[in-house]
Design a protein around this motif. Structure first.
Motif, PDB file in Angstrom:
ATOM      1  N   LEU A 259      14.501  26.706 -46.959  1.00  0.00           N
ATOM      2  CA  LEU A 259      14.146  25.824 -45.848  1.00  0.00           C
ATOM      3  C   LEU A 259      15.088  24.624 -45.811  1.00  0.00           C
ATOM      4  O   LEU A 259      15.223  23.899 -46.803  1.00  0.00           O
ATOM      5  N   GLU A 260      15.736  24.430 -44.676  1.00  0.00           N
ATOM      6  CA  GLU A 260      16.710  23.355 -44.533  1.00  0.00           C
ATOM      7  C   GLU A 260      16.331  22.451 -43.368  1.00  0.00           C
ATOM      8  O   GLU A 260      15.703  22.884 -42.401  1.00  0.00           O
ATOM      9  N   SER A 261      16.752  21.202 -43.452  1.00  0.00           N
ATOM     10  CA  SER A 261      16.451  20.240 -42.390  1.00  0.00           C
ATOM     11  C   SER A 261      17.389  20.431 -41.205  1.00  0.00           C
ATOM     12  O   SER A 261      18.501  20.925 -41.334  1.00  0.00           O
TER      13      SER A 261
ATOM     14  N   VAL B 132       7.906  32.705 -42.169  1.00  0.00           N
ATOM     15  CA  VAL B 132       8.338  32.096 -40.910  1.00  0.00           C
ATOM     16  C   VAL B 132       7.989  30.623 -40.923  1.00  0.00           C
ATOM     17  O   VAL B 132       6.885  30.234 -41.317  1.00  0.00           O
ATOM     18  N   SER B 133       8.928  29.782 -40.488  1.00  0.00           N
ATOM     19  CA  SER B 133       8.699  28.338 -40.348  1.00  0.00           C
ATOM     20  C   SER B 133       8.350  28.027 -38.898  1.00  0.00           C
ATOM     21  O   SER B 133       9.095  28.389 -37.983  1.00  0.00           O
ATOM     22  N   SER B 134       7.237  27.346 -38.679  1.00  0.00           N
ATOM     23  CA  SER B 134       6.784  27.077 -37.306  1.00  0.00           C
ATOM     24  C   SER B 134       7.752  26.183 -36.544  1.00  0.00           C
ATOM     25  O   SER B 134       7.820  26.242 -35.313  1.00  0.00           O
ATOM     26  N   LEU B 135       8.513  25.330 -37.255  1.00  0.00           N
ATOM     27  CA  LEU B 135       9.499  24.462 -36.600  1.00  0.00           C
ATOM     28  C   LEU B 135      10.899  25.037 -36.679  1.00  0.00           C
ATOM     29  O   LEU B 135      11.871  24.378 -36.336  1.00  0.00           O
ATOM     30  N   GLY B 136      10.988  26.289 -37.102  1.00  0.00           N
ATOM     31  CA  GLY B 136      12.288  26.927 -37.211  1.00  0.00           C
ATOM     32  C   GLY B 136      12.946  26.617 -38.531  1.00  0.00           C
ATOM     33  O   GLY B 136      12.433  25.860 -39.357  1.00  0.00           O
ATOM     34  N   ASN B 137      14.077  27.227 -38.754  1.00  0.00           N
ATOM     35  CA  ASN B 137      14.844  26.982 -39.975  1.00  0.00           C
ATOM     36  C   ASN B 137      16.325  27.138 -39.662  1.00  0.00           C
ATOM     37  O   ASN B 137      16.748  28.210 -39.223  1.00  0.00           O
ATOM     38  N   PRO B 138      17.118  26.048 -39.804  1.00  0.00           N
ATOM     39  CA  PRO B 138      16.747  24.727 -40.330  1.00  0.00           C
ATOM     40  C   PRO B 138      15.742  23.979 -39.440  1.00  0.00           C
ATOM     41  O   PRO B 138      15.547  24.320 -38.284  1.00  0.00           O
ATOM     42  N   TYR B 139      15.134  22.939 -40.031  1.00  0.00           N
ATOM     43  CA  TYR B 139      14.203  22.112 -39.269  1.00  0.00           C
ATOM     44  C   TYR B 139      14.417  20.663 -39.675  1.00  0.00           C
ATOM     45  O   TYR B 139      15.119  20.367 -40.650  1.00  0.00           O
ATOM     46  N   CYS B 140      13.819  19.760 -38.917  1.00  0.00           N
ATOM     47  CA  CYS B 140      13.985  18.334 -39.207  1.00  0.00           C
ATOM     48  C   CYS B 140      12.657  17.742 -39.654  1.00  0.00           C
ATOM     49  O   CYS B 140      11.669  17.792 -38.907  1.00  0.00           O
ATOM     50  N   PRO B 141      12.591  17.178 -40.861  1.00  0.00           N
ATOM     51  CA  PRO B 141      11.342  16.584 -41.340  1.00  0.00           C
ATOM     52  C   PRO B 141      10.830  15.450 -40.453  1.00  0.00           C
ATOM     53  O   PRO B 141       9.641  15.141 -40.485  1.00  0.00           O
ATOM     54  N   GLU B 142      11.723  14.816 -39.677  1.00  0.00           N
ATOM     55  CA  GLU B 142      11.303  13.725 -38.802  1.00  0.00           C
ATOM     56  C   GLU B 142      10.258  14.189 -37.782  1.00  0.00           C
ATOM     57  O   GLU B 142       9.522  13.380 -37.224  1.00  0.00           O
TER      58      GLU B 142
END
Length: 485
Positions: free
Chosen positions: A308-310, A242-252
């Motif tokens: 994992l995508e932005s 699980v990605s805490s910022l969701g997936n896709p996510y923004c590196p910014e």
């Protein structure tokens, strides 16, 4: 003329008689009727009411105060909590209705209240029992680091725990020491069985598990995500990531935290290559790529991966999906965002509004609106919000007759009891509504055409209520109101 001594004796006897009459004055207070079935309070709502009768009214001294006492969770008043005290002489007419808040320590199913008077001293019988909980934490929370799967080796077990603090905006209920927790296992799409209480659960059988804060029969938003636990009999289990910022996510937005199921040891990979030092249950990154993990479960193992995508920027809008404005009014709509070099486009009924190019727009017309935010630097792309602006309904329309049917089903037609304007706000007309048992359920001298204000617990049978309208010149209107589904 009476001699001086005789006059003094007569005055003394009159004084003694008056004192005796005052000391013998009594009042009887009826059992309080609750204006609610459960007291399920939280930080944003803690307002409850009860009504009671007393007799005779003229027995009350000018200094009398009514108090509302609340028992403990078992209904015992030996250490009762006072939740309301009236001002001296404020309540003189029966029946009376009082409002109060429950203590923040309330947690049980069999509370009661009772009414007491001070002059003369009298106490009512206890009310019917009711569940009462103060929900100090009333928001969803996470377990298992929000990872939706877990696994244990045959003959072993898996420990599910409430995250504290967890990632992101997780409001861990472990921060509220007085709370207890109930663990459940799903038995069907909408059913579950209680397992045990505690801050963690050791699982040794397959199933989907979750935990709720123990607020008894009160409904609550204080519950966790679901975790499906499987048993590994041979080979490898699947380790969800699980990605805490969701997936896709923004590196910014900074680093996102990748989490997987719990085990004895871990090894993370990126695009098939070992990440040196990445040997914990969680791994942080601001890159895109295929991340995978190997988890040692003891007698068996698990593995999983995530592409994992932005993503774009975060943003929000300050209005609801459906909004209302009155004629001549406007609504300021504002987009809050983290976009780099954004462009804003506003549309009304699919037509571009030429001069609307900022993150805020003053809406003065009804219709269907769309705002599109495009980031031109960084995570380039667009997000959009749709919202509707409607003309506000007149809360005091001109109606000729008092209606006898109300259908509170949310369709904006007969949802509330709308009565003629000579009886509503500003006329000081008294409105009393009783249920079919004669219990007062609503009273107002400033009626806003807004009854019923709460769910009446409708079932398949229509409910009948009775009203008495009394104007300032003591003219009355009486009748019934049928509540239909």
């Amino acid at each position: 003329m009476l001699p001086n001594t005789t006059a003094k004796q007569l005055l003394l006897w009159i004084s003694i008689l008056m004192l005796t009459l005052q000391l013998s004055a009594q009042v009887v207070i009826g059992t309080p009727n609750l204006g609610f079935s459960q007291a399920c309070a939280n930080a944003s709502f803690n307002d409850y009411s009860a009504s009671f009768i007393f007799s005779p009214e003229n027995a009350l001294a000018p200094s009398n105060q009514f108090t509302v006492e609340m028992s403990d969770a078992s209904g015992d008043f030996s250490q009762a909590t006072v939740v309301f005290t009236s001002n001296p002489g404020a309540i003189t007419i029966s029946p009376a209705t009082v409002s109060f808040s429950i203590p923040e320590t309330a947690a049980g199913e069999n509370y009661r209240i009772r009414i007491k008077s001070s002059a003369p001293i009298a106490t009512s019988a206890p009310s019917a029992p009711f569940a009462s909980y103060y929900k100090s934490q009333d928001a969803p929370f996470t377990i298992n680091n929000l990872v939706e799967t877990a696994a244990f080796c045959s003959g072993g077990s898996y420990l599910l725990t409430i995250d504290n603090p967890g990632t992101g905006s997780n409001d861990s209920p472990l921060n509220y020491p007085a709370l207890t927790f109930n663990w459940f296992r799903e038995t069907g799409p909408t059913t579950s069985e209680f397992i045990t209480q505690g801050e963690s659960l050791e699982v040794n059988s397959v199933g989907t598990y979750f935990v709720e804060t123990n607020y008894g029969t009160c409904t609550s938003n204080s519950f966790s995500n679901r975790v499906t636990v499987t048993e590994v009999t041979n080979g490898q289990a699947t380790a969800a990531i699980v990605s805490s910022l969701g997936n896709p996510y923004c590196p910014e937005q900074g680093l996102t935290t990748l989490s997987t199921l719990g085990g004895n040891s871990y090894q993370w990979f990126k695009d098939g290559a070992i990440i040196p030092g990445a040997t914990n249950q969680m791994y942080q990154t601001n890159e895109s790529g295929t991340f995978s993990v190997q988890v040692d479960l003891g007698a068996c193992s698990a593995s999983g991966s995530i592409n994992l995508e932005s993503l774009l920027f975060d943003s929000s809008i300050n209005v609801d999906d459906v909004n209302t404005i009155e004629e001549g009014e406007s609504l300021t709509v504002t987009i809050t965002h983290l976009a780099n070099q954004p462009i804003f486009e506003w549309y009304l009924n699919d037509n571009l509004i030429a001069d609307a190019t900022s993150n805020s727009y003053e809406v003065s017309e009804v219709g269907d609106y769309t705002v599109v935010i495009t980031e031109t630097q960084g995570c380039e792309g667009s997000l959009s919000y749709d919202f509707i602006v409607e003309e506000a309904l007149d809360p005091f329309p001109a109606v000729a007759q008092i209606p006898n049917i109300v259908s509170p089903n949310g369709d904006n037609i007969n949802d509330t009891w709308i009565i003629p304007q000579q009886f509503v706000s500003g006329t000081n007309t008294e409105i009393n509504i009783y249920n079919n048992r004669g219990t007062l359920v609503f009273k107002s001298n400033n009626y806003q055409n807004d009854w019923p204000q709460t769910d009446l617990g409708l079932n398949s049978i229509n409910q009948v209520y009775y009203y008495i309208i009394t104007t300032t010149d003591n003219k009355t209107e009486k009748g019934s109101i049928t509540i239909i589904r």
